[in-house]
Design a protein around this motif. Structure first.
Motif, mmCIF file in Angstrom:
data_model
loop_
_atom_site.group_PDB
_atom_site.id
_atom_site.type_symbol
_atom_site.label_atom_id
_atom_site.label_comp_id
_atom_site.label_asym_id
_atom_site.label_seq_id
_atom_site.Cartn_x
_atom_site.Cartn_y
_atom_site.Cartn_z
ATOM 1 N N GLY A 324 33.229 59.418 -11.892
ATOM 2 C CA GLY A 324 33.190 60.607 -11.043
ATOM 3 C C GLY A 324 33.577 60.432 -9.593
ATOM 4 N N ARG A 327 35.892 63.010 -8.230
ATOM 5 C CA ARG A 327 35.541 64.426 -8.348
ATOM 6 C C ARG A 327 35.045 64.896 -6.992
ATOM 7 N NH1 ARG A 327 31.184 64.851 -12.422
ATOM 8 N NH2 ARG A 327 31.575 67.075 -12.347
ATOM 9 N N PRO A 335 38.382 63.379 -12.965
ATOM 10 C CA PRO A 335 38.924 64.197 -14.050
ATOM 11 C C PRO A 335 38.188 65.533 -14.161
ATOM 12 C CG PRO A 335 37.447 62.519 -14.908
ATOM 13 C CD PRO A 335 37.529 62.281 -13.445
ATOM 14 N N ARG A 336 38.896 66.515 -14.667
ATOM 15 C CA ARG A 336 38.281 67.814 -14.852
ATOM 16 C C ARG A 336 37.336 67.738 -16.048
ATOM 17 N NH1 ARG A 336 40.891 72.142 -12.281
ATOM 18 N NH2 ARG A 336 41.648 71.275 -10.338
ATOM 19 N N THR A 338 34.791 70.138 -18.530
ATOM 20 C CA THR A 338 34.483 71.515 -18.880
ATOM 21 C C THR A 338 33.136 71.923 -18.304
ATOM 22 O OG1 THR A 338 35.578 71.047 -20.960
ATOM 23 C CG2 THR A 338 34.412 73.115 -20.803
ATOM 24 N N VAL A 339 32.242 70.964 -18.275
ATOM 25 C CA VAL A 339 30.919 71.242 -17.748
ATOM 26 C C VAL A 339 30.959 71.068 -16.239
ATOM 27 C CG1 VAL A 339 28.508 70.609 -17.882
ATOM 28 C CG2 VAL A 339 29.975 70.285 -19.860
ATOM 29 N N PRO A 340 30.645 72.100 -15.477
ATOM 30 C CA PRO A 340 30.717 71.989 -14.013
ATOM 31 C C PRO A 340 29.487 71.305 -13.435
ATOM 32 C CG PRO A 340 30.034 74.193 -14.630
ATOM 33 C CD PRO A 340 30.259 73.457 -15.917
ATOM 34 N N LEU A 341 29.398 70.015 -13.652
ATOM 35 C CA LEU A 341 28.211 69.288 -13.230
ATOM 36 C C LEU A 341 28.356 68.771 -11.814
ATOM 37 C CD1 LEU A 341 27.576 67.259 -16.472
ATOM 38 C CD2 LEU A 341 26.323 69.246 -15.676
ATOM 39 N N PRO A 342 27.253 68.743 -11.083
ATOM 40 C CA PRO A 342 27.327 68.231 -9.713
ATOM 41 C C PRO A 342 27.394 66.705 -9.704
ATOM 42 C CG PRO A 342 25.078 68.792 -10.265
ATOM 43 C CD PRO A 342 25.908 69.182 -11.456
#
Lengths: 475, 646
Positions: A324, A327, A335-336, A338-342
């Motif tokens: 991450g 990110r 990487p993108r 699908t789950v918008p996790l912090p």
């Protein structure tokens, strides 16, 4: 052929040692006739012959004394820090260095690399190794005997004597430098393990991180100075080491738990381990990358996560950081998912250190950016960083970080010694007069810019970017 | 530092010229009114509301028109009025404007500065922030807490000066003044201006030139001085106000420059023009430093050379580095400090990120070794032994951990998603919210898609997992799942549909239906899969599919519908009805019970062919298997026909 001046000579030897290390690493990963290995050996031969032509010397000699590479009495700091992989096999052979004659060719180096990397068939002594080289037709390379004792940067050549004579005691590499060398070795080993598909020895990496933590406690200034060591190495190990040092120094303000700090150190050291799976040509390209190449480069985060996830001693922290650290807070990085996790706190910390190091480091394709410019750029990158953490990083690292050279508003130049509660007013050691004359050691003076002498206001007027690290040990 | 040229001040009200009868006028009244209307609307209606959107567009249009001739607009609050350059709008006459001004006043805003970077998004952000601030006011709140950042094209300026009032005789019989300011920096500057002899001299000089250009009554002089100081405090850039050591120097230079400008002929006979002048000069001085030599371009693809040290700056002048440092310090002041810094990393809370990483590298559950590693990877994130957690939360987390272990043990992937919705993890997420972590329960929909992304149609275990998940989440969510898989094609292409068909679960009927209906493109893949089944001999023809006792009868309709397609065309309902009717009336391959079960399906098709078939079956004219069975068939047909009549 033009005669090489002193500086060019030292730079050339440092580059030669770097290439020799690259050759050893490549030989450990690929087979002998692999193009990458063949390129290395051709380059090594060219460099030796160019050196001999440029210096009118019949050979190039390198000795290894107390973990330091020495050439003609001068210890080479840059070469020493990046060459543990060269020193280990020599140590096992009880050898003290190499001598390469003018006229050496690529096939000679091929034999040498085979000898150094093939542990199963390696001779047991230096004499056997030299005999093996000679028997294989390699007459231009010899392993030298061991030198005992220590050599400093100012030690005259005459005091270096052959094996058996003991010189002045002492070490040429101080403890932080030895720690740095150990970290380089760990990362080189890790890279080779990744390339060969072997398991990573993360325990050994953890031990090295413990050394870093101990040094941060004992002599923080010295090891933090190493975080500013602008040596660009072929495998970006220096970057990972510097990120690790920055991250540990930052994280120490938030926890004192040793185990947590060790995990943080390992995670930050391994954050770019995925790059070992990228094509070499892509990783070290100096051209502007195409969109497709950029996409390929971005996969190093996924590779890193996969590599670490496969380890039996896998630490979740290291996996999440490797995955991450590119990110962003606003979800636009890679990487993108699908789950918008912090992002976790540690990922945020490593991200800040990673970008800061990349901006302020010297690279072949860019100049180093000063800390203030880097901070300004990072502050302007909306959505990338956790802003309170970034603020704290800047405050702790200092507007003018420890070890950086600055020009004061008085015209004098100084070196930053430590930070104060006023980020722009550190404690400095004045090193030169306004006219640029260096002060004698006895005349050096320390000034707290918050409370300058004579009640006059003194501020930092300019940052002085350091030149690329010299290949010699600092005097 | 040389004074940069001050542009001519736009023409405005001349001395003695009365304002409009209503006390307002000027070209900016339009956008001021629209802006106030928009802000108030957002407090009442959601951003998606048509009226809000329309007002936003009109507002932005008005701004764009105003920006055609200028780079900046300022919306300044001034004692019951709102001003922008020469435009003045009385607040009392506009309810929305009064509403807005009241809220801006309560949140410490003296002025809003607009620039062409303004967008609808930044307007909405500002409105949301304003609402939030009004709800969070307390005695000790700072402006920087209420307005920590700027918005694109919109910057709130702090109200620092609230006026002054006399407190009694001071030295020399003059009236002493107490300054009322809304900020500490404002107070410092006011006191500095009042006490510093040099600055007093500058102020006196400025007053003299103001007097000479626009004489005022002697009784107005103290008020004029206070007004001037107030404007200075309000308009000095925040960067200047943040640094007390430089505040005096900047105030001195600013007063000097303004005095020179007015003495040089710039009219300063009324407050609007003086404000404009102050603003212009301060902007020129602080935001547009003198031009320096162009910086050399960075080296490209060249080896690093020794960096040339910058030439020493002239002693006393500000260098680029100093300017940059000031900007950095100002920026840092605007960022909230870390919360709970001291123990920030005592517990490295990254449970959600770990779960996200796991989802990305999804589980290859046939790999025992990997399962073990993943158990070690995730379970510690649910470890309850963290000091400070409540006993109840720890119990929940322990239960969640046990369930997770069980799910891994049984290779039940869908159970992982149960855990993501687990209340105990919700508590964990709430705890983690201290560090800005979102509520994990809300993640579920996206998590499900991530789960789909990670499945591989080749793996048995993935198929089992999909079936289990689909059975539990219901038809609505299954549509998402199956349309995703139908688009992929791989799911059916490898003949896994056969296994789906064989499962005696009614829920899977809808899965199959959705598979067929989700995308026309899926039909060929499904048909291909059906043809590729290893039971191809038995399922070669539609009637054979229908005859297969192992195929749930619920599938009959879907299968016949699919079979009615030709080369990817839309299903032909009439043809499907014909197939079903033929199946029902034939006596060779299928059991009577099977055919009886198929009759109601003709009622579902609702087409002419199906109706005719039902009429035929319900009549006594056709000879069926056995008289006893015949009545059951006719009755079933009659019931199915009744659907056509409703």
């Amino acid at each position: 052929m033009c005669r090489l001046d002193e500086r060019e000579r030292i730079e050339g030897i440092t580059a030669f040692v770097d290439e020799l290390v690259v050759g050893i690493i490549n030989s450990g990963i690929y087979w002998t006739q692999h193009p990458r290995v063949e390129t290395s050996v051709r380059e090594l031969a060219r460099m030796v012959n160019e050196h001999c032509d440029g210096t009118d010397e019949p050979s190039l000699s390198l000795t290894i004394i107390d973990r330091c590479i020495v050439h003609q009495g001068r210890a080479l700091l840059g070469a020493s820090l990046s060459a543990p992989k060269l020193m280990k096999p020599l140590g096992e052979l009880k050898a003290g260095g190499f001598e390469f004659d003018h006229g050496v060719d690529a096939s000679d180096f091929t034999l040498l690399l085979q000898l150094l990397t093939d542990r199963r068939r390696r001779p047991e002594s230096r004499e056997d190794a030299n005999a093996a080289l000679a028997a294989s037709g390699c007459g231009k390379i010899r392993l030298l005997g061991r030198m005992v004792g220590a050599v400093g940067p100012t030690t005259p050549v005459a005091t270096i004597t052959p094996e058996g004579d003991r010189l002045r005691a002492g070490t040429t590499l101080d403890v932080p430098q030895q720690v740095y060398q150990g970290l380089v070795d760990s990362l080189q080993t890790t890279m080779m393990q990744v390339c060969c598909g072997d398991s990573l020895e993360l325990g050994a990496v953890g031990s090295m991180v413990q050394e870093v933590l101990t040094t941060l406690d004992d002599d923080p200034k010295a090891i933090l100075n190493l975080s500013r060591y602008e040596n660009y190495d072929a495998y970006t190990f220096g970057h990972s080491i510097r990120v690790c040092i920055l991250a540990l120094n930052f994280a120490r303000n938030f926890t004192s738990d040793e185990e947590t700090l060790e995990r943080i150190g390992v995670a930050s050291l391994m954050h770019d381990v995925g790059k070992a799976k990228l094509p070499f040509e892509l990783l070290h390209s100096t051209e502007v990358l195409s969109a497709e190449e950029r996409t390929e480069m971005q996969k190093h985060t996924i590779h890193g996560g996969e590599i670490l996830l496969e380890q039996t001693e896998c630490d979740p922290l290291a996996v999440t950081v490797a995955f991450g650290h590119h990110r962003t807070e606003d979800g636009r990085g890679y990487p993108r998912t699908t789950v918008p996790l912090p992002l976790s706190t540690l990922t945020r910390i490593v991200k800040i250190c990673d970008v800061y190091e990349a901006l302020t480091a010297v690279r072949p394709y860019k100049q180093a950016m000063s800390p203030t410019r880097s901070y300004k750029l990072m502050l302007s990158m909306d959505g990338h960083f956790h802003r309170p953490l970034l603020r704290r990083f800047i405050e702790l690292n200092g507007i003018f970080p420890n070890g950086s050279r600055v020009r004061l508003s008085t015209g004098e130049t100084a070196r930053v010694e430590s930070q104060t509660d006023a980020p722009a007013l550190p404690i400095v050691t004045v090193e030169s007069t306004p006219d640029g004359d260096a002060l004698d050691e006895a005349d050096l003076r320390t000034v707290d810019l918050r409370r300058p002498p004579d009640d006059r206001s003194i501020t930092v007027a300019d940052e002085l970017l350091a030149a690329p690290a010299a290949a010699t040990a600092s005097a | 530092m040389a004074v940069t040229e001050i542009p001519p001040i736009p023409a405005g009200p001349r001395p003695g010229e009365p304002l409009d009868a209503d006390g307002e006028g000027g070209p900016h009244a339009a956008w001021i009114g629209l802006f106030a209307e928009f802000v108030k609307l957002t407090a009442l209606l959601p951003p998606s509301n048509e009226r809000v959107r329309e007002t936003a567009e009109r507002c932005l249009e008005a701004f764009r028109a105003a920006f055609e001739e200028r780079e900046e607009l300022e919306f300044t609050l001034d004692k019951g009025r709102v001003r922008c350059e020469e435009t003045t709008v009385v607040v009392d006459y506009r309810p929305s404007l009064r509403w807005l001004v009241e809220r801006l006043d309560r949140t410490g805003v003296a002025c809003l500065r607009f620039s062409p970077a303004l967008t609808r998004a930044s307007l909405l952000e500002f409105c949301a922030r304003l609402q939030e601030n009004c709800g969070n006011l307390r005695a000790s709140v700072l402006f920087s807490d209420l307005w920590p950042t700027e918005f694109a094209g919109l910057r709130p300026i702090e109200r620092r000066f609230d006026g002054a009032f006399p407190v009694g005789a001071g030295a020399g019989g003059t009236v002493a003044t107490r300054w009322k300011t809304a900020s500490r920096q404002g107070q410092m500057l006011a006191e500095m201006l009042d006490s510093d002899e040099s600055l007093q001299g500058r102020l006196d000089e400025l007053q003299r030139v103001l007097e000479s250009s626009a004489p005022a009554a002697p009784s107005d002089e103290p008020r004029r001085k206070v007004d001037l100081i107030g404007r200075l405090i309000n308009l000095l850039p925040a960067e200047a106000m943040a640094d007390p050591s430089r505040m005096r120097e900047m105030a001195d230079e600013l007063l000097s420059r303004i005095t020179d400008a007015i003495a040089g002929g710039v009219p300063a006979s009324d407050t609007a023009q003086v404000d404009h002048l102050l603003h212009r000069v301060s902007r020129k001085y602080f935001f547009r430093p003198a031009e320096t030599a162009p910086r050399p371009k960075p080296l490209a693809f060249a080896p690093p050379a020794e960096a040339a040290a910058p030439p020493p700056a002239e002693i006393g002048t500000r260098t680029e580095t100093e300017e940059r440092v000031d900007e950095i310090l100002a920026e840092l002041d605007g960022i909230a400090p870390l919360a709970k810094e001291r123990h920030l990393l005592d517990r490295v809370t990254d449970e959600l990120e770990r779960l996200g990483v796991l989802l990305h590298f999804f589980v290859r559950l046939e790999d025992e070794e990997l399962v073990e590693r993943l158990r070690g990877f995730l379970v510690p994130s649910l470890a309850p032994a963290i000091p400070g957690r409540s006993a109840l939360l720890q119990a929940h987390i322990a239960q969640a951990r046990d369930r997770f272990e069980a799910a891994l043990e049984r290779r039940q992937l869908h159970r992982l998603f149960d855990l993501l919705c687990d209340p105990s993890l919700k508590s964990l997420a709430e705890e983690s919210r201290l560090f800005g972590v979102e509520n994990v329960v809300e993640v579920f929909p996206a998590t499900f898609h991530s789960f789909l992304d990670s499945l591989d149609a080749e793996r048995e275990v993935d198929l089992d997992a999909l079936v289990e998940v689909c059975a539990r989440i219901g038809p609505a969510r299954m549509r998402d799942a199956s349309s995703h898989l139908a688009l992929e094609g791989g799911f059916s292409r490898h003949g896994r549909t056969a296994k789906v068909l064989r499962r005696p679960r009614p829920e899977l009927v809808s899965l199959y239906h959705v598979l067929l209906r989700a995308e026309p493109a899926a039909a060929p893949a499904v048909a291909e899969a059906l043809r590729a089944l290893d039971l191809d001999a038995r399922l070669a023809g539609p009637l054979r599919i229908l005859s297969d006792e192992e195929v749930p009868v619920e599938y009959l309709l879907a299968i016949t519908t699919e079979r009615s397609r030709q080369e990817g065309d839309e299903p032909r309902v009439e043809a499907a009805a014909g197939l079903l009717a033929e199946f029902v009336t034939r006596t060779d391959d299928a059991s009577a019970a099977r055919r009886l079960e198929a009759i109601p399906l003709l009622g579902v098709l609702r087409c002419e062919a199906a109706r005719k078939a039902l009429e035929e079956i319900s009549s006594t004219r056709r000879r069926l298997l056995a008289p006893s069975e015949g009545e059951a068939y006719r009755e079933a047909a009659r019931r199915a026909l009744s659907r056509y009549e409703t």
